[in-house]
Design a protein around this motif. Structure first.
Motif, PDB file in Angstrom:
ATOM      1  N   MET A 163       0.847  -1.193   0.000  1.00 17.38           N
ATOM      2  CA  MET A 163       0.000   0.000   0.000  1.00 17.38           C
ATOM      3  C   MET A 163       0.884   1.245   0.000  1.00 17.38           C
ATOM      4  O   MET A 163       1.877   1.303   0.734  1.00 17.38           O
ATOM      5  CB  MET A 163      -0.921  -0.004   1.221  1.00 17.38           C
ATOM      6  N   LYS A 164       0.501   2.223  -0.807  1.00 11.57           N
ATOM      7  CA  LYS A 164       1.356   3.399  -0.957  1.00 11.57           C
ATOM      8  C   LYS A 164       0.842   4.627  -0.215  1.00 11.57           C
ATOM      9  O   LYS A 164       1.622   5.492   0.192  1.00 11.57           O
ATOM     10  CB  LYS A 164       1.507   3.727  -2.434  1.00 11.57           C
ATOM     11  N   TYR A 165      -0.475   4.740  -0.031  1.00 11.34           N
ATOM     12  CA  TYR A 165      -1.050   5.961   0.530  1.00 11.34           C
ATOM     13  C   TYR A 165      -1.871   5.643   1.783  1.00 11.34           C
ATOM     14  O   TYR A 165      -2.668   4.704   1.799  1.00 11.34           O
ATOM     15  CB  TYR A 165      -1.947   6.645  -0.503  1.00 11.34           C
ATOM     16  N   ALA A 166      -1.685   6.443   2.818  1.00 12.88           N
ATOM     17  CA  ALA A 166      -2.445   6.286   4.058  1.00 12.88           C
ATOM     18  C   ALA A 166      -2.689   7.675   4.633  1.00 12.88           C
ATOM     19  O   ALA A 166      -1.763   8.324   5.120  1.00 12.88           O
ATOM     20  CB  ALA A 166      -1.692   5.402   5.051  1.00 12.88           C
ATOM     21  N   PHE A 167      -3.926   8.129   4.556  1.00 11.90           N
ATOM     22  CA  PHE A 167      -4.285   9.508   4.876  1.00 11.90           C
ATOM     23  C   PHE A 167      -4.861   9.623   6.289  1.00 11.90           C
ATOM     24  O   PHE A 167      -5.740   8.843   6.675  1.00 11.90           O
ATOM     25  CB  PHE A 167      -5.326  10.031   3.886  1.00 11.90           C
ATOM     26  N   ALA A 168      -4.398  10.614   7.026  1.00 12.17           N
ATOM     27  CA  ALA A 168      -4.966  10.935   8.333  1.00 12.17           C
ATOM     28  C   ALA A 168      -6.268  11.716   8.114  1.00 12.17           C
ATOM     29  O   ALA A 168      -6.244  12.884   7.726  1.00 12.17           O
ATOM     30  CB  ALA A 168      -3.986  11.751   9.161  1.00 12.17           C
ATOM     31  N   HIS A 169      -7.385  11.051   8.354  1.00  5.80           N
ATOM     32  CA  HIS A 169      -8.709  11.605   8.072  1.00  5.80           C
ATOM     33  C   HIS A 169      -8.999  12.840   8.925  1.00  5.80           C
ATOM     34  O   HIS A 169      -8.890  12.793  10.148  1.00  5.80           O
ATOM     35  CB  HIS A 169      -9.755  10.517   8.330  1.00  5.80           C
ATOM     36  N   ARG A 170      -9.325  13.942   8.243  1.00  4.12           N
ATOM     37  CA  ARG A 170      -9.536  15.241   8.898  1.00  4.12           C
ATOM     38  C   ARG A 170      -8.335  15.637   9.766  1.00  4.12           C
ATOM     39  O   ARG A 170      -8.468  16.299  10.788  1.00  4.12           O
ATOM     40  CB  ARG A 170     -10.818  15.248   9.719  1.00  4.12           C
ATOM     41  N   GLY A 171      -7.174  15.177   9.359  1.00  9.81           N
ATOM     42  CA  GLY A 171      -5.950  15.476  10.093  1.00  9.81           C
ATOM     43  C   GLY A 171      -5.600  14.458  11.151  1.00  9.81           C
ATOM     44  O   GLY A 171      -4.548  14.557  11.786  1.00  9.81           O
ATOM     45  N   ARG A 182       3.741  12.507  14.166  1.00 12.20           N
ATOM     46  CA  ARG A 182       3.620  11.098  14.553  1.00 12.20           C
ATOM     47  C   ARG A 182       3.969  10.153  13.407  1.00 12.20           C
ATOM     48  O   ARG A 182       3.849   8.934  13.548  1.00 12.20           O
ATOM     49  CB  ARG A 182       2.200  10.809  15.038  1.00 12.20           C
ATOM     50  N   GLY A 183       4.336  10.701  12.281  1.00 11.67           N
ATOM     51  CA  GLY A 183       4.775   9.864  11.169  1.00 11.67           C
ATOM     52  C   GLY A 183       3.839   9.761  10.000  1.00 11.67           C
ATOM     53  O   GLY A 183       4.127   9.033   9.038  1.00 11.67           O
ATOM     54  N   ALA A 184       2.708  10.450  10.029  1.00 18.16           N
ATOM     55  CA  ALA A 184       1.801  10.418   8.882  1.00 18.16           C
ATOM     56  C   ALA A 184       2.489  11.026   7.661  1.00 18.16           C
ATOM     57  O   ALA A 184       3.228  12.011   7.774  1.00 18.16           O
ATOM     58  CB  ALA A 184       0.525  11.192   9.195  1.00 18.16           C
ATOM     59  N   THR A 185       2.250  10.432   6.508  1.00 23.97           N
ATOM     60  CA  THR A 185       2.814  10.944   5.262  1.00 23.97           C
ATOM     61  C   THR A 185       1.743  11.533   4.349  1.00 23.97           C
ATOM     62  O   THR A 185       2.057  11.996   3.254  1.00 23.97           O
ATOM     63  CB  THR A 185       3.543   9.826   4.501  1.00 23.97           C
ATOM     64  N   ALA A 186       0.496  11.507   4.821  1.00 21.55           N
ATOM     65  CA  ALA A 186      -0.610  12.030   4.012  1.00 21.55           C
ATOM     66  C   ALA A 186      -1.737  12.499   4.930  1.00 21.55           C
ATOM     67  O   ALA A 186      -1.981  11.901   5.984  1.00 21.55           O
ATOM     68  CB  ALA A 186      -1.129  10.963   3.052  1.00 21.55           C
ATOM     69  N   LEU A 187      -2.390  13.564   4.534  1.00 23.73           N
ATOM     70  CA  LEU A 187      -3.501  14.135   5.295  1.00 23.73           C
ATOM     71  C   LEU A 187      -4.749  14.192   4.428  1.00 23.73           C
ATOM     72  O   LEU A 187      -4.672  14.254   3.196  1.00 23.73           O
ATOM     73  CB  LEU A 187      -3.165  15.556   5.752  1.00 23.73           C
ATOM     74  N   ASP A 195       5.634  18.461   2.239  1.00 28.88           N
ATOM     75  CA  ASP A 195       6.209  17.124   2.088  1.00 28.88           C
ATOM     76  C   ASP A 195       5.225  16.052   2.545  1.00 28.88           C
ATOM     77  O   ASP A 195       5.520  15.228   3.415  1.00 28.88           O
ATOM     78  CB  ASP A 195       7.517  17.025   2.865  1.00 28.88           C
ATOM     79  N   PHE A 196       4.036  16.070   1.978  1.00 24.43           N
ATOM     80  CA  PHE A 196       3.012  15.078   2.282  1.00 24.43           C
ATOM     81  C   PHE A 196       1.973  15.095   1.156  1.00 24.43           C
ATOM     82  O   PHE A 196       1.812  16.098   0.458  1.00 24.43           O
ATOM     83  CB  PHE A 196       2.340  15.352   3.633  1.00 24.43           C
ATOM     84  N   ASP A 197       1.280  13.971   1.002  1.00 21.60           N
ATOM     85  CA  ASP A 197       0.140  13.936   0.094  1.00 21.60           C
ATOM     86  C   ASP A 197      -1.062  14.520   0.825  1.00 21.60           C
ATOM     87  O   ASP A 197      -1.224  14.328   2.042  1.00 21.60           O
ATOM     88  CB  ASP A 197      -0.155  12.502  -0.340  1.00 21.60           C
ATOM     89  N   LEU A 198      -1.918  15.212   0.076  1.00 27.14           N
ATOM     90  CA  LEU A 198      -3.082  15.848   0.673  1.00 27.14           C
ATOM     91  C   LEU A 198      -4.319  15.493  -0.148  1.00 27.14           C
ATOM     92  O   LEU A 198      -4.383  15.788  -1.345  1.00 27.14           O
ATOM     93  CB  LEU A 198      -2.906  17.365   0.709  1.00 27.14           C
ATOM     94  N   ASP A 200      -8.846   7.690  11.035  1.00 30.96           N
ATOM     95  CA  ASP A 200      -8.736   8.704  12.081  1.00 30.96           C
ATOM     96  C   ASP A 200      -7.480   8.503  12.934  1.00 30.96           C
ATOM     97  O   ASP A 200      -7.098   9.414  13.674  1.00 30.96           O
ATOM     98  CB  ASP A 200      -9.944   8.633  13.025  1.00 30.96           C
ATOM     99  N   HIS A 201      -6.875   7.326  12.837  1.00 29.45           N
ATOM    100  CA  HIS A 201      -5.832   6.937  13.789  1.00 29.45           C
ATOM    101  C   HIS A 201      -4.479   6.810  13.089  1.00 29.45           C
ATOM    102  O   HIS A 201      -4.272   5.908  12.265  1.00 29.45           O
ATOM    103  CB  HIS A 201      -6.212   5.618  14.453  1.00 29.45           C
ATOM    104  N   VAL A 202      -3.558   7.688  13.442  1.00 31.70           N
ATOM    105  CA  VAL A 202      -2.247   7.703  12.798  1.00 31.70           C
ATOM    106  C   VAL A 202      -1.500   6.397  13.026  1.00 31.70           C
ATOM    107  O   VAL A 202      -0.752   5.923  12.160  1.00 31.70           O
ATOM    108  CB  VAL A 202      -1.413   8.892  13.296  1.00 31.70           C
ATOM    109  N   ARG A 203      -1.706   5.765  14.187  1.00 29.49           N
ATOM    110  CA  ARG A 203      -0.992   4.506  14.478  1.00 29.49           C
ATOM    111  C   ARG A 203      -1.321   3.437  13.434  1.00 29.49           C
ATOM    112  O   ARG A 203      -0.478   2.571  13.148  1.00 29.49           O
ATOM    113  CB  ARG A 203      -1.345   3.996  15.876  1.00 29.49           C
ATOM    114  N   LEU A 204      -2.531   3.488  12.858  1.00 21.96           N
ATOM    115  CA  LEU A 204      -2.897   2.500  11.851  1.00 21.96           C
ATOM    116  C   LEU A 204      -2.262   2.796  10.492  1.00 21.96           C
ATOM    117  O   LEU A 204      -2.085   1.887   9.683  1.00 21.96           O
ATOM    118  CB  LEU A 204      -4.416   2.427  11.699  1.00 21.96           C
TER     119      LEU A 204
END
Length: 221
Positions: free
Chosen positions: A1-9, A28-33, A88-91, A211-215
Motif C-alpha cells: 500500500m502506498k497511501y495512508a491519509f490521516a482523516h480530517r488530520g 507522529r509519522g503520517a505521510t498524508a492528510l 512534504d506530504f500527500d493531501l 482517524d488513527h495515525v498509528r494505523l
C-alpha cells in the motif's frame, strides 16, 4: 500500500481540521492528510467539514456565503496548512461547493504542491480535473455490487478519474482488480481498526483513510 491519509488530520488525536491536529499527525509519522475544503464569499479556500458558519448569527449560514474574516479563528485556510506544515506530504481534499476544485488547485500550485494533491467529489458529480491534481470520486457501496460494478468503474475511467474511494466493507478483490484493470487506484475510507487494515492490504487496496495515525504506519509497512 502506498497511501495512508490521516482523516480530517487524524481526529483520533485532536479536533477535526485544525492546524495543531494536522501538525501532530505529521509529527507522529503520517505521510498524508485528508481534509474538506470550501471557498468563502471572498474567494479563500478554508478547511472545515460541515461548512456551516454559526458565530454571531441567528441561524446557520454556509461558509460559502460569508467572508474569511467572519469565520472562527480555528478554521484554517489551505494556504495556512501549507505555510504551517510544509508540502512534504500527500493531501486529499473532499471538495465542497461548486467550482471549489479550481481554487484549491490554484493554492496548491502556488505552493508547488499540486502533484501531491488528491481531489475527490461525491459519486453524483464528475471529478474536478484541474492542473496537476489527481481527480477521483467517492462511490456509494451499492455502486460496486457485482451487477453495477463494471458500469460504475467504466464511468469513472471515462471521466478520467485517477481513483475511486469507497467505504472499506464494500471493497472486494474483484472490484479492486477491476479498478486496476481500468488504470485507477482503489482507496478505502473509514479504516478504523487493525483488522480493516489487514483486509485492505489483502485486497491490494492502494490507499486508506483513517482517524488513527498509528494505523497508517501499519498500512504502509
Amino acid at each position: 500500500m502506498k497511501y495512508a491519509f490521516a482523516h480530517r488530520g487524524g481526529r483520533g488525536h485532536g479536533p477535526d481540521n485544525v492546524l495543531p491536529t494536522f501538525a501532530e499527525a505529521l509529527s507522529r509519522g503520517a505521510t498524508a492528510l485528508e481534509t474538506d475544503a470550501w471557498v468563502t464569499a471572498d474567494g479563500v479556500v478554508v478547511l472545515d467539514h460541515d461548512g456551516v458558519h454559526r458565530a454571531g448569527t441567528p441561524s446557520e449560514v454556509s461558509i460559502t456565503a460569508v467572508q474569511r474574516a467572519e469565520l472562527a479563528a480555528h478554521i484554517p485556510t489551505l494556504a495556512d496548512l501549507y505555510d504551517a506544515c510544509g508540502t512534504d506530504f500527500d493531501l486529499a481534499i473532499d471538495i465542497k461547493g461548486d467550482g471549489a476544485g479550481q481554487s484549491i488547485s490554484d493554492v496548491a500550485t502556488a505552493h508547488s504542491a499540486a502533484d501531491r494533491l488528491w481531489l475527490f467529489t461525491p459519486s453524483s458529480n464528475r471529478p474536478n480535473i484541474v492542473g496537476a491534481a489527481h481527480p477521483g470520486v467517492t462511490v456509494r457501496g451499492r455502486e460496486l455490487r457485482r451487477d453495477a460494478r463494471a458500469a460504475t468503474l467504466d464511468r469513472l475511467r471515462d471521466d478520467r478519474s485517477d481513483f475511486g474511494n469507497v467505504r472499506v466493507p464494500y471493497w472486494r478483490c474483484a472490484a479492486v482488480e477491476a479498478a486496476h484493470a481500468r488504470g485507477m487506484l482503489a482507496f478505502a475510507w473509514d479504516v478504523q481498526w487493525s483488522l480493516a487494515v489487514h483486509y485492505c492490504r489483502s485486497l491490494g487496496i492502494d490507499g486508506i483513510f483513517s482517524d488513527h495515525v498509528r494505523l497508517l504506519g501499519k498500512a504502509l509497512q
